[in-house]
Design an enzyme around this catalytic site. Structure first.
Site, PDB file in Angstrom:
ATOM      1  CG  HIS A 269      -2.020  -1.016   1.164  1.00  0.00           C
ATOM      2  ND1 HIS A 269      -3.176  -0.836   0.438  1.00  0.00           N
ATOM      3  CD2 HIS A 269      -2.124  -2.252   1.726  1.00  0.00           C
ATOM      4  CE1 HIS A 269      -3.962  -1.904   0.565  1.00  0.00           C
ATOM      5  NE2 HIS A 269      -3.333  -2.787   1.332  1.00  0.00           N
ATOM      6  CG  ASP A 322      -3.193  -4.057   5.067  1.00  0.00           C
ATOM      7  OD1 ASP A 322      -2.313  -3.192   5.268  1.00  0.00           O
ATOM      8  OD2 ASP A 322      -4.214  -3.836   4.390  1.00  0.00           O
ATOM      9  CD  GLU A 323      -5.703  -5.831   1.276  1.00  0.00           C
ATOM     10  OE1 GLU A 323      -6.811  -6.349   1.049  1.00  0.00           O
ATOM     11  OE2 GLU A 323      -5.454  -4.628   1.047  1.00  0.00           O
ATOM     12  CB  VAL A 324       2.648  -7.700   2.048  1.00  0.00           C
ATOM     13  CG1 VAL A 324       4.024  -7.568   1.395  1.00  0.00           C
ATOM     14  CG2 VAL A 324       2.444  -6.596   3.086  1.00  0.00           C
TER      15      VAL A 324
END
Length: 529
Positions: A269, A322-324
């Site tokens: 992100h 998160d969401e890596v």
């Protein structure tokens, strides 16, 4: 015609529910519900000279927090009506002369876990009638003023402010110390007045943490003096925040009893970071996660957190995590070479990045909040000063506290405000302590947070997407468990009353009927929409 009939029936059904609930709780239109309440059946009227008295208080209010809170109280109870009263014909024993506030602590430092309890008593009619508010801290007193404001209403016959159902005795304290609302200023920029309006509305529901998700892949609107080109990642030259702007938001929130939790989400992100500093990208074609092989990446994180420490005084900083998607690292030759040199695969590099970022935050005096993927992947390696932020679903909090770490609950199926199909009833019934029965483990759930992600939210629709569903969660987080309704229908009328109160105070809270951000179904009273 079928849809019109359906809408009419739904509206009628909600009206029946609201009237029924108002009938059950007509004397307790307070949100969130206090821990203990007793009341009578008389009325008092605010004197034209309704005053604040602080004799006997150890708190001297040098910074004016209490005085400002009292001024806001008068403003919101008058709700812009013209008070046009001549009390010469009134029984003066029915006039409430003022509020006597006693604060037992001289300290007004706002930090996590500050005592927010208060006791509010409003007497029956008599001589020299004053309400009495006692609190350990000024922030408990601010909550007491908010509760008092909900006991007041404008009397349209006499053109005065009326306090009904006196005498009142209310003893209150929050169930959880962390009661948060996330706003996202990367997906859409939120102007400063909009953020301040959100902060004001949070105080009405006794929420106490503004989680500011400042930057993300789409934009980097915040000035970072240590690395000024990060600002190049803003959408435009006018959609930015200076460090002074950020400090003003923090000060504005603190004076209202609200901490600001700042977030930089790493290593994913973060593609907007590379607009100003392209070397933070693994490559021009593969722009996130941030380049784990580049020492400059960690120097920038250190600079950001150093600048943060001068502005954001809350104990915690949020480091995301998160969401890596680590595939970018193995597709980029120089990063792949670095991984091989250090004997790491993708998942080990993800762990290395998160733990190194944690150490940097700790060096600046912060404790850390990370999204739950970090716990799910390498929970035993996380700093013991980590708070795990649950978002993917249920069942995570019990695993986190069983491992001895603290947890914030924001499971997306129930407490994500951008999920417009999630109803206020689902928000209300979401229990942070589900399946956590051990008292020591229950204490590790420090609270919860509703999340207003910004993909489809800007200044035009943020308030009606937040409210009234955030208020449903706010009662879950404030009110003692035994006082919470077991069936949302029991609180429909009271929440409708609070939603209309928000509207009267200028907050664009949406109707209760339907899920999030709906329009009124038909003409009718605010209380049955």
């Amino acid at each position: 015609m079928g849809k019109m009939v359906q809408n009419f029936c739904l509206g009628l059904f909600l009206q029946v529910l609201a009237v029924a609930a108002i009938g059950m709780d007509q004397h307790l239109n307070i949100w969130p519900m206090p821990k203990s309440v007793s009341h009578g059946y008389n009325n008092l009227y605010l004197s034209n000279d309704f005053e604040l008295k602080t004799e006997g208080s150890k708190y001297v209010d040098a910074s004016g927090i209490l005085k400002d809170g009292f001024s806001r109280l008068i403003e919101i109870v008058e709700v812009a009506h013209v008070i046009d009263s001549n009390f010469s014909h009134f029984d003066h024993s029915a006039l409430l002369q003022g509020m006597h506030v006693v604060i037992l602590s001289p300290n007004d430092e706002l930090q996590y876990g500050v005592d927010e309890s208060y006791k509010l008593s409003i007497p029956a009619p008599g001589n020299e009638v004053y309400a009495h508010l006692e609190a350990q801290t000024v922030y408990g007193a601010l909550h007491g003023l908010q509760t008092f404001s909900q006991l007041c209403q404008f009397n349209f016959t006499m053109r005065v402010i009326e306090v009904h159902k006196v005498p009142w005795t209310i003893i209150d304290q929050p169930r959880f110390s962390y009661r948060g609302l996330l706003i996202d200023t990367s997906r859409h920029y939120q102007p400063l007045p909009v953020i301040k309006n959100v902060i004001d509305s949070m105080t009405f529901a006794k929420l106490n943490v503004l989680h500011w998700h400042i930057v993300d892949s789409q934009s980097f609107p915040l000035e970072i003096p240590s690395y000024p080109k990060l600002w190049d990642g803003a959408y435009s030259v006018s959609e930015r925040y200076t460090t002074a702007d950020a400090a003003e938001i923090v000060s504005y929130a603190e004076r209202r009893g609200i901490n600001v939790l700042a977030e930089i989400d790493v290593p994913g992100h973060a593609s907007s970071w590379g607009i100003g500093y392209p070397s933070l990208w693994p490559s021009m074609d593969c722009q996130q996660p941030l380049d784990v092989s580049n020492e400059f990446t960690f120097k920038v994180i250190d600079g950001i957190l150093s600048d943060f420490s001068k502005i954001f005084k809350f104990r915690f900083v949020h480091l995301g995590g998160d969401e890596v998607n680590t595939s970018c690292w193995v597709k980029t030759p120089h990063v792949k070479k670095w991984l091989s040199k250090h004997g790491m695969n993708e998942s080990q590099a993800y762990e290395y990045f998160v733990l190194r970022a944690q150490k940097i935050a700790l060096s600046h005096g912060y404790e850390i909040v990370n999204w739950e993927e970090t716990f799910n992947n390498f929970g035993s390696k996380l700093s013991r000063k980590t708070v795990v932020h649950n978002w993917l679903g249920g069942g995570v909090a019990e695993q986190v506290v069983a491992a001895g770490l603290r947890c914030i609950v924001s499971n997306q199926d129930k407490w994500y405000l951008d999920h417009l199909d999630t109803t206020w009833q689902e928000f209300y019934m979401n229990e942070p302590l589900t399946n956590i029965t051990n008292p020591k483990q229950q204490q590790l759930v420090i609270g919860g947070e509703v999340c207003m992600w910004g993909e489809h939210i800007d200044g035009s629709d943020i308030e009606q997407t937040i409210w009234p569903r955030a208020a449903a969660a706010a009662e879950r987080l404030w009110t003692a468990y035994d006082n919470l309704a077991k069936d949302p229908r029991q609180v429909t009328g009271r929440l409708a009353h609070f939603r209309c109160l928000l509207n009267r105070r200028g907050v664009a809270a949406a109707p209760l009927a339907g899920p999030g951000r709906v329009a009124p179904l038909e003409p009718g009273s605010c209380y049955v929409q």
